[in-house]
Design a protein around this motif. Structure first.
Motif, PDB file in Angstrom:
ATOM      1  N   ASN A  41      -4.581   7.696  11.723  1.00  0.00           N
ATOM      2  CA  ASN A  41      -3.323   8.300  12.022  1.00  0.00           C
ATOM      3  C   ASN A  41      -2.582   9.255  10.740  1.00  0.00           C
ATOM      4  OD1 ASN A  41      -2.700   6.035  10.505  1.00  0.00           O
ATOM      5  ND2 ASN A  41      -0.891   5.744  11.859  1.00  0.00           N
ATOM      6  N   SER A  42      -3.823  10.040  10.188  1.00  0.00           N
ATOM      7  CA  SER A  42      -3.097  10.810   9.071  1.00  0.00           C
ATOM      8  C   SER A  42      -3.674  12.097   8.887  1.00  0.00           C
ATOM      9  CB  SER A  42      -3.716   9.861   7.789  1.00  0.00           C
ATOM     10  OG  SER A  42      -3.860  10.723   6.364  1.00  0.00           O
ATOM     11  N   ASN A  43      -3.212  13.006   8.164  1.00  0.00           N
ATOM     12  CA  ASN A  43      -3.629  14.344   8.186  1.00  0.00           C
ATOM     13  C   ASN A  43      -4.431  14.395   6.722  1.00  0.00           C
ATOM     14  OD1 ASN A  43      -2.908  15.505  10.609  1.00  0.00           O
ATOM     15  ND2 ASN A  43      -0.655  15.436   9.746  1.00  0.00           N
ATOM     16  N   LYS A  46      -9.651  12.718   7.706  1.00  0.00           N
ATOM     17  CA  LYS A  46      -9.862  13.426   8.922  1.00  0.00           C
ATOM     18  C   LYS A  46     -11.464  13.523   8.849  1.00  0.00           C
ATOM     19  CE  LYS A  46      -7.555  16.839  10.155  1.00  0.00           C
ATOM     20  NZ  LYS A  46      -6.523  18.209  10.005  1.00  0.00           N
ATOM     21  N   LEU A  47     -12.192  13.809   7.914  1.00  0.00           N
ATOM     22  CA  LEU A  47     -13.464  13.915   7.547  1.00  0.00           C
ATOM     23  C   LEU A  47     -14.008  12.712   8.004  1.00  0.00           C
ATOM     24  CD1 LEU A  47     -16.205  15.611   7.164  1.00  0.00           C
ATOM     25  CD2 LEU A  47     -15.813  15.062   4.707  1.00  0.00           C
ATOM     26  N   ALA A  48     -13.656  11.459   7.534  1.00  0.00           N
ATOM     27  CA  ALA A  48     -14.330  10.294   7.647  1.00  0.00           C
ATOM     28  C   ALA A  48     -14.101   9.889   9.113  1.00  0.00           C
ATOM     29  CB  ALA A  48     -13.523   9.400   6.944  1.00  0.00           C
ATOM     30  N   LEU A  76     -10.560   6.422  19.392  1.00  0.00           N
ATOM     31  CA  LEU A  76      -9.686   5.388  18.906  1.00  0.00           C
ATOM     32  C   LEU A  76      -8.983   5.594  17.652  1.00  0.00           C
ATOM     33  CD1 LEU A  76     -10.554   1.553  18.640  1.00  0.00           C
ATOM     34  CD2 LEU A  76      -9.838   2.798  16.542  1.00  0.00           C
ATOM     35  N   THR A  77      -7.583   5.495  17.734  1.00  0.00           N
ATOM     36  CA  THR A  77      -6.781   5.799  16.676  1.00  0.00           C
ATOM     37  C   THR A  77      -6.484   4.482  15.905  1.00  0.00           C
ATOM     38  OG1 THR A  77      -5.720   7.582  17.774  1.00  0.00           O
ATOM     39  CG2 THR A  77      -4.830   6.809  16.090  1.00  0.00           C
ATOM     40  N   THR A  78      -6.624   4.524  14.652  1.00  0.00           N
ATOM     41  CA  THR A  78      -6.249   3.486  13.782  1.00  0.00           C
ATOM     42  C   THR A  78      -5.366   3.732  12.595  1.00  0.00           C
ATOM     43  OG1 THR A  78      -7.334   1.363  12.502  1.00  0.00           O
ATOM     44  CG2 THR A  78      -8.255   3.645  12.068  1.00  0.00           C
ATOM     45  N   SER A  79      -4.785   2.534  12.039  1.00  0.00           N
ATOM     46  CA  SER A  79      -3.831   3.056  10.930  1.00  0.00           C
ATOM     47  C   SER A  79      -4.448   3.090   9.538  1.00  0.00           C
ATOM     48  CB  SER A  79      -2.786   1.781  10.810  1.00  0.00           C
ATOM     49  OG  SER A  79      -1.949   1.926   9.662  1.00  0.00           O
ATOM     50  N   ALA A  80      -3.790   4.077   9.072  1.00  0.00           N
ATOM     51  CA  ALA A  80      -4.556   4.521   7.553  1.00  0.00           C
ATOM     52  C   ALA A  80      -3.341   3.473   6.417  1.00  0.00           C
ATOM     53  CB  ALA A  80      -4.204   6.032   7.292  1.00  0.00           C
ATOM     54  N   CYS A 102      -2.938   4.138   2.308  1.00  0.00           N
ATOM     55  CA  CYS A 102      -1.540   4.576   1.714  1.00  0.00           C
ATOM     56  C   CYS A 102      -1.138   3.544   0.777  1.00  0.00           C
ATOM     57  CB  CYS A 102      -0.623   4.669   2.779  1.00  0.00           C
ATOM     58  SG  CYS A 102      -0.915   5.754   4.303  1.00  0.00           S
ATOM     59  N   VAL A 103      -1.495   2.295   0.949  1.00  0.00           N
ATOM     60  CA  VAL A 103      -1.079   1.387  -0.138  1.00  0.00           C
ATOM     61  C   VAL A 103      -1.792   1.485  -1.437  1.00  0.00           C
ATOM     62  CG1 VAL A 103      -1.011  -1.043  -0.689  1.00  0.00           C
ATOM     63  CG2 VAL A 103       0.034  -0.272   1.451  1.00  0.00           C
ATOM     64  N   ASN A 104      -3.153   1.639  -1.361  1.00  0.00           N
ATOM     65  CA  ASN A 104      -4.008   1.325  -2.464  1.00  0.00           C
ATOM     66  C   ASN A 104      -4.543   2.976  -2.889  1.00  0.00           C
ATOM     67  OD1 ASN A 104      -5.198  -1.322  -2.277  1.00  0.00           O
ATOM     68  ND2 ASN A 104      -4.935  -0.973  -0.475  1.00  0.00           N
ATOM     69  N   GLY A 105      -4.128   4.055  -2.245  1.00  0.00           N
ATOM     70  CA  GLY A 105      -4.639   5.480  -2.419  1.00  0.00           C
ATOM     71  C   GLY A 105      -6.014   5.734  -1.852  1.00  0.00           C
ATOM     72  N   VAL A 106      -5.867   6.855  -1.044  1.00  0.00           N
ATOM     73  CA  VAL A 106      -7.119   7.309  -0.486  1.00  0.00           C
ATOM     74  C   VAL A 106      -8.370   7.137  -1.419  1.00  0.00           C
ATOM     75  CG1 VAL A 106      -8.336   9.188   0.744  1.00  0.00           C
ATOM     76  CG2 VAL A 106      -5.991   8.600   1.185  1.00  0.00           C
ATOM     77  N   TRP A 107      -8.450   7.782  -2.575  1.00  0.00           N
ATOM     78  CA  TRP A 107      -9.590   7.764  -3.094  1.00  0.00           C
ATOM     79  C   TRP A 107     -10.022   6.634  -3.920  1.00  0.00           C
ATOM     80  CZ3 TRP A 107     -12.491  11.304  -1.510  1.00  0.00           C
ATOM     81  CH2 TRP A 107     -12.072  12.715  -0.924  1.00  0.00           C
ATOM     82  N   ARG A 108      -8.996   5.862  -4.400  1.00  0.00           N
ATOM     83  CA  ARG A 108      -9.049   4.478  -4.954  1.00  0.00           C
ATOM     84  C   ARG A 108      -9.888   3.562  -4.150  1.00  0.00           C
ATOM     85  NH1 ARG A 108      -6.589  -0.088  -5.251  1.00  0.00           N
ATOM     86  NH2 ARG A 108      -6.924  -1.580  -7.152  1.00  0.00           N
TER      87      ARG A 108
END
Length: 230
Positions: free
Chosen positions: A117-119, A124-126, A186-190, A194-200
């Protein structure tokens, strides 16, 4: 007739569990669901109060740890199909019928493709990669259905894992060539990203997969997770 037991491990999920239970009831058929089981690992927020309002839901008290919680749920399930679902993952409409139809075809285990549930471009690619049949594209957030017979035959979830328990089970299923990806979203929460940083966070997830591939045991993976993510 095949019936499904939905098993949800829970720990402080007050923000999600009520919405999920409503979603499950509104997007499935009563005749297909044996029960919904919540295996709680010691919630201290309002999760238990929210679940208690759903009288049809079976609430179990468990030791903390998703593998332990899901195994306890499976032991108390009466359905011939087990459907393991994270508290912040929302399956598609008619998920129950979709799963039962796959089992009738002889596919005893599998999951749905998944979107966050993120843009965010990477997320989105994942999500798009989860369409593919490769084992590296799998994860617990996609949910997991498996016949009770097959689940018991492979020994359930390995309780030595406090993380990676889903992937450990999935690897056993791939070894048996018993896995299908249902091509519905299926839609899941990101939230973890959001808490840890996407790339990290993605970097550490890749490290965990690499460590497992190179032979790391459950204790080493658990230590790494607690040090960098937990």
């Amino acid at each position: 007739m095949s019936k499904m037991s939905i098993i949800i491990p829970m720990l402080n999920e007050a923000d999600h569990i009520g919405h999920l239970l409503t979603h499950l009831l509104e997007n499935s058929s009563k005749e297909n669901i044996a029960e919904i089981i919540i295996a709680d690992g010691g919630s201290t927020d309002k999760s238990l109060d929210i679940v208690s309002k759903h009288k049809s839901v079976k609430l179990l008290n468990s030791s903390k740890g998703r593998a332990k919680q899901m195994n306890l749920g499976a032991k108390n399930a009466t359905g011939s199909i087990l459907y393991f679902l994270h508290a912040d993952s929302f399956p598609p409409k008619d998920f129950d019928t979709l799963i039962i139809n796959e089992v009738k075809k002889g596919n005893e285990a599998g999951c749905f493709r998944m979107k966050f549930n993120s843009n965010h471009l990477w997320l989105k690619l994942a999500g798009q990669l989860t369409r593919l049949p490769w084992k590296i594209c799998r994860g617990g957030d996609q949910s997991q259905f498996i016949t009770a017979t097959l689940f018991n035959n492979i020994g359930g979830f390995n309780e030595n894992f406090t993380i990676y328990e889903d992937n450990d089970l999935i690897a056993k299923l791939y070894d048996r060539k018993q896995f299908v990806v249902i091509q519905k979203w299926l839609t899941t929460s990101a939230r973890c990203y959001c808490v840890n940083g996407v790339w990290r966070l993605q970097y550490h997830y890749w490290r965990i997969h690499l460590k497992k591939w190179m032979g790391a045991d459950a204790k080493e993976l658990n230590r790494y997770y607690k040090k960098y993510i937990y």
